[in-house]
Design a protein around this motif. Structure first.
Motif, short mmCIF file in Angstrom:
data_model
loop_
_atom_site.label_atom_id
_atom_site.label_comp_id
_atom_site.label_asym_id
_atom_site.label_seq_id
_atom_site.Cartn_x
_atom_site.Cartn_y
_atom_site.Cartn_z
N GLY A 68 12.34 3.92 -14.06
CA GLY A 68 11.91 3.01 -13.01
C GLY A 68 11.18 3.69 -11.87
O GLY A 68 11.06 4.91 -11.83
N ARG A 69 10.68 2.84 -10.95
CA ARG A 69 9.91 3.35 -9.82
C ARG A 69 10.73 3.42 -8.56
O ARG A 69 10.46 4.22 -7.68
CB ARG A 69 8.73 2.42 -9.54
N ILE A 70 11.70 2.51 -8.44
CA ILE A 70 12.46 2.44 -7.21
C ILE A 70 13.73 1.65 -7.53
O ILE A 70 13.75 0.85 -8.46
CB ILE A 70 11.64 1.76 -6.08
N THR A 71 14.77 1.91 -6.77
CA THR A 71 16.01 1.18 -7.00
C THR A 71 15.80 -0.30 -6.63
O THR A 71 15.12 -0.60 -5.64
CB THR A 71 17.14 1.78 -6.15
N ASP A 72 16.38 -1.20 -7.46
CA ASP A 72 16.07 -2.63 -7.32
C ASP A 72 16.47 -3.22 -5.97
O ASP A 72 15.93 -4.24 -5.56
CB ASP A 72 16.80 -3.42 -8.42
N THR A 73 17.42 -2.57 -5.29
CA THR A 73 17.91 -3.16 -4.05
C THR A 73 16.85 -3.18 -2.95
O THR A 73 16.95 -3.94 -2.00
CB THR A 73 19.13 -2.37 -3.53
N TYR A 74 15.82 -2.33 -3.09
CA TYR A 74 14.77 -2.35 -2.07
C TYR A 74 13.73 -3.39 -2.44
O TYR A 74 13.29 -3.46 -3.58
CB TYR A 74 14.07 -0.98 -1.99
N THR A 75 13.36 -4.20 -1.49
CA THR A 75 12.23 -5.09 -1.72
C THR A 75 11.12 -4.67 -0.76
O THR A 75 11.28 -4.72 0.45
CB THR A 75 12.60 -6.56 -1.47
N ILE A 76 10.05 -4.19 -1.34
CA ILE A 76 8.94 -3.67 -0.55
C ILE A 76 7.74 -4.57 -0.79
O ILE A 76 7.37 -4.85 -1.93
CB ILE A 76 8.60 -2.23 -0.98
N GLU A 77 7.17 -5.03 0.29
CA GLU A 77 5.98 -5.85 0.18
C GLU A 77 4.82 -5.00 -0.35
O GLU A 77 4.58 -3.90 0.13
CB GLU A 77 5.61 -6.40 1.56
N SER A 78 4.13 -5.51 -1.37
CA SER A 78 3.06 -4.74 -1.97
C SER A 78 1.77 -4.90 -1.18
O SER A 78 1.22 -6.00 -1.09
CB SER A 78 2.85 -5.19 -3.42
N ILE A 79 1.31 -3.84 -0.57
CA ILE A 79 0.05 -3.89 0.18
C ILE A 79 -1.01 -3.11 -0.57
O ILE A 79 -2.04 -3.63 -0.96
CB ILE A 79 0.24 -3.32 1.60
N THR A 80 -0.72 -1.81 -0.81
CA THR A 80 -1.66 -1.00 -1.57
C THR A 80 -1.26 -0.94 -3.04
O THR A 80 -2.06 -0.57 -3.89
CB THR A 80 -1.70 0.44 -1.02
N GLN B 95 -2.23 -5.54 -10.72
CA GLN B 95 -0.79 -5.43 -10.57
C GLN B 95 -0.25 -4.12 -11.16
O GLN B 95 0.62 -3.47 -10.57
CB GLN B 95 -0.10 -6.62 -11.25
N PHE B 96 -0.77 -3.75 -12.32
CA PHE B 96 -0.17 -2.61 -13.04
C PHE B 96 -0.84 -1.27 -12.74
O PHE B 96 -0.21 -0.22 -12.89
CB PHE B 96 -0.19 -2.87 -14.55
N LEU B 97 -2.11 -1.29 -12.37
CA LEU B 97 -2.84 -0.02 -12.19
C LEU B 97 -2.27 0.87 -11.09
O LEU B 97 -2.14 2.08 -11.30
CB LEU B 97 -4.33 -0.30 -11.94
N PRO B 98 -1.91 0.31 -9.92
CA PRO B 98 -1.45 1.21 -8.85
C PRO B 98 -0.28 2.10 -9.27
O PRO B 98 -0.25 3.28 -8.90
CB PRO B 98 -1.04 0.25 -7.74
N ALA B 99 0.66 1.57 -10.04
CA ALA B 99 1.81 2.38 -10.45
C ALA B 99 1.34 3.58 -11.26
O ALA B 99 1.80 4.71 -11.07
CB ALA B 99 2.79 1.53 -11.25
N THR B 100 0.40 3.34 -12.17
CA THR B 100 -0.13 4.42 -12.99
C THR B 100 -0.92 5.42 -12.15
O THR B 100 -0.74 6.63 -12.26
CB THR B 100 -1.04 3.84 -14.09
N LEU B 101 -1.77 4.88 -11.27
CA LEU B 101 -2.56 5.77 -10.42
C LEU B 101 -1.67 6.63 -9.54
O LEU B 101 -1.91 7.83 -9.36
CB LEU B 101 -3.51 4.95 -9.54
N GLU B 102 -0.62 6.00 -9.02
CA GLU B 102 0.31 6.74 -8.17
C GLU B 102 0.91 7.91 -8.95
O GLU B 102 0.93 9.06 -8.49
CB GLU B 102 1.42 5.81 -7.68
N LEU B 103 1.35 7.62 -10.16
CA LEU B 103 1.95 8.65 -11.01
C LEU B 103 0.95 9.78 -11.29
O LEU B 103 1.26 10.96 -11.15
CB LEU B 103 2.42 8.02 -12.32
N VAL B 104 -0.27 9.39 -11.65
CA VAL B 104 -1.27 10.39 -12.01
C VAL B 104 -1.68 11.22 -10.79
O VAL B 104 -1.84 12.44 -10.88
CB VAL B 104 -2.50 9.71 -12.65
N LEU B 105 -1.81 10.54 -9.65
CA LEU B 105 -2.21 11.29 -8.45
C LEU B 105 -1.15 12.29 -8.05
O LEU B 105 -1.45 13.45 -7.72
CB LEU B 105 -2.48 10.31 -7.30
#
Lengths: 342, 318
Positions: free
Chosen positions: A169-181, A96-106
């Motif tokens: 934050g990563r994104i404004t709360d009003t957006y709900t995005i289905e987590s795939i990757t 759950q938590f790794l993708p956010a970090t990886l995204e930031l680092v990449l």
């Protein structure tokens, strides 16, 4: 076996050994630090029996070698145990938590390469002139402060005083995005929500920059130094004697040989961002692995600590493996490091 | 080794050179009163004190002198490389094919390099870029003249040109990197590259000095034949008088930034006028006295180095 495949096999073998070493080290350290994980997990009101029961279920009452054996047995099934902090499997938490970090680092890594290398090339090409002085000053500045300091400075300047970017934050709360990757920049595109993609990109700018700045400085300085060294080589004079355009000589004939020694360091910088990301995430309230990591360390959540460290180490090793392959790809002297050419 | 195959190299020969020839004196390169100095931290250093030199079409001219005499900087001024160094102060006329080089800007000078003039460097292996294949570097050179040349056509042409310098397996060489090939092979490649676009002037700065003597001799012979095929004039820079005598039609002797003697190779070698030329010639190592040096078979010092001393006691003579 081609030299590149052999290199890959050797690197993979070494990586595996390193991972085992890391697991032993972290396993040992996590158990040596004072405090009883079971007592911390159950809180001050837990009875002795409850604690003893939890300790038994965690194998904490057995010797450390037996515990490591249990750990390796579970690990081989892909099981990192249950986190005492979230009461979920550690693998689920990390997923759950790794993708956010990886995204930031990449993104930070891309910034480092996309900005640092051109700056270094320019600086080398116009060395001793105004542009060079400016670039050297800026890159020295970038290297000389740690990324969490940059995080605070950038946040103050561009999110607080000049509210150009969101503060956290990563994104404004009003957006709900289905987590795939798990990567918001990719998930929003999969969902076809371009508005959300822009929103996510807008959020990642400041933290990624804060994380990348020292890397940008480092990459620029390294590239400059290596390019200037390459510039004295006869093959550059030869390129000049054949009348190639100065930009082409710099970007191609001088850059490629100069890149090879820089790449190793850039790879290490890239990997170091994984560690630095923890503090930048804390500043920007980025919902990545850092918050989880810090929380589990404070709670002495053994399984989660080991899981987090192992994942970070694995990412570190993978990045280095990619860099090694890249170097082999760029440097024919490694590719043909054996006698049987053709 | 240096088989000369005139047929294959001639088609691009001296076709486009002719139209440029509008110099009344007929000289391809004409240097008049060339001065060069460098501004440095310690002040202004003069390197060239008024050099005059001229090369006719197809002529082989040698510029001879010791290290630091100004040979290489002269070559770099002709190529227009030194003009881009900010600390260099250059005065005097350099006329190439009737064009005054000082009136050209940097990109116009660049357009001449690799097309109408080219250069061969001292060490062929380090003059080739180690991270690009020979084929890549060769086709880039060919594209200097014809930008639209397709990759396949360029490779074919490169292979053909490598064949003219007696490289037996051009396809393999084109796929190789410089560090995989021998010095002699690289030198052949460099010669083929330098003449690929049939330049009217080739500057050879101590070519092959880094190679061993036999290979150097072979490649020089090859270069000699190749420039004849392409009708390319050569400015040959060297301190090796033996090579110069073999190679050049005309010799300029340069000493501390001044031309001290010039003339046809034959006459300069037979009756050197300037004391420096004579000194330079005297510096060529010669085998004298017909064979091994004159030493008595039983001279006292003859056997000294051959003894091994059994006891390390000082002063003990065996």
């Amino acid at each position: 076996m081609t030299p590149v495949l052999r290199l890959l096999a050797r690197r993979l073998g070494i990586s595996l050994i390193v991972l085992i070493g890391v697991s032993m080290l972290v396993f040992g350290i996590a158990r040596v630090i004072p405090g009883d994980p079971a007592r911390i997990a159950l809180g001050p009101n837990a009875s002795t029996e409850q604690i003893a029961k939890l300790r038994a279920s965690l194998h904490l009452d057995e010797s450390i070698f037996v515990q490591y054996g249990h750990f390796i047995k579970d690990l081989s099934r892909g099981d990192l145990g249950i986190s005492l902090y979230t009461n979920r499997p550690v693998t689920t938490d990390i997923a759950q938590f790794l993708p956010a970090t990886l995204e930031l680092v990449l993104v930070a890594g891309v910034l480092m390469i996309a900005i640092g290398l051109p700056l270094g090339i320019w600086s080398a090409r116009f060395r001793g002139r105004f542009a060079d002085h400016i670039i050297r000053l800026v890159s020295l500045l970038g290297v000389s402060a740690p990324s969490f300091v940059w995080a605070v400075i950038l946040m103050l300047l561009f999110a607080y005083y000049l509210p150009l970017f969101p503060i956290a934050g990563r994104i404004t709360d009003t957006y709900t995005i289905e987590s795939i990757t798990g990567f918001l920049l990719i998930d929003t595109l999969i969902a076809g929500n371009f508005q959300a993609f822009l929103n996510a990109a807008w959020h990642i700018v400041l933290p990624a920059f804060a994380l990348a700045l020292s890397g940008i400085g480092q990459a620029a300085r390294l590239t400059r130094a290596n390019m200037i060294e390459t510039w004295d080589k006869p093959y550059i004079e030869m390129a000049q004697a054949y009348g190639y355009a100065p930009a082409r000589i710099a970007n191609r004939f001088a850059f490629k040989p100069s890149m090879i020694p820089s790449l190793t360091i850039i790879g290490l910088d890239f990997a170091a961002m994984l560690g630095n990301a923890f503090l930048v995430e804390a500043v920007f309230a980025w919902p990545g692995l850092s918050r989880y990591g810090v929380a589990v360390i404070l709670r002495k959540d053994l399984n989660a600590i080991i899981g987090t460290v192992l994942i970070i180490s694995a990412a570190f090793l993978i990045v280095n493996l990619i860099i090694d392959l890249l170097i082999a790809f760029l440097n024919p002297r490694i590719r043909y490091s054996q006698r049987d050419v053709k | 080794m240096s088989a000369n195959r005139p047929g294959s190299g001639e088609d691009t020969g001296s076709v486009k050179n002719g139209s440029m020839e509008r110099n009344s004196s007929g000289a391809l390169l004409d240097i008049r009163d060339l001065h060069l100095g460098f501004r440095g931290y310690t002040g202004y250093t003069k390197v060239l004190h008024g050099i005059s030199l001229s090369i006719n079409r197809g002529q082989r001219v040698a510029l001879v002198g010791e290290s630091g005499s100004g040979k290489s900087v002269t070559a770099r001024i002709v190529l227009g490389l030194l003009q881009e160094t900010r600390t260099a102060r250059i005065t005097g006329d350099v006329e190439f094919q009737g064009n005054d080089m000082s009136s050209l800007n940097a990109s116009q000078r660049r357009a001449l390099r690799g097309t109408r003039m080219s250069m061969i460097f001292q060490d062929p292996t380090s003059a080739l870029n180690p991270v690009f294949t020979i084929g890549y570097q060769f086709t880039e050179v060919l594209r200097r003249v014809d930008e639209k040349l397709s990759k396949e056509a360029a490779y074919l042409r490169a292979a053909e040109l490598l064949h003219t310098v007696s490289i037996p397996d051009p396809a393999r060489v084109l796929d190789a990197y410089s560090f995989q090939l021998s010095g002699g092979m690289n030198q052949r490649i460099i010669i083929a590259m330098a003449l690929a676009n049939s330049p009217s002037l080739l500057i050879a700065d101590e070519p092959g000095t880094a190679l061993d003597v036999t290979v150097q001799a072979q490649t020089l012979q090859l270069m000699h034949d190749m420039v004849a095929t392409h009708n390319t004039a050569v400015l040959f820079i060297s301190h090796n008088l033996g090579v110069v005598r073999e190679f050049a039609d005309r010799v300029y002797v340069i000493y501390r930034g001044r031309i001290v003697e010039e003339g046809a190779t034959q006459s300069v070698f037979e009756s050197p006028g300037h004391a420096y030329t004579r000194a330079l010639m005297a510096a060529v190592p010669r085998v004298t006295g017909g064979g091994i040096p004159d030493i008595d078979d039983e001279s006292a010092d003859f056997h000294d180095p051959c003894f091994t001393h059994d006891s390390p006691i000082a002063g003990t003579e065996s």
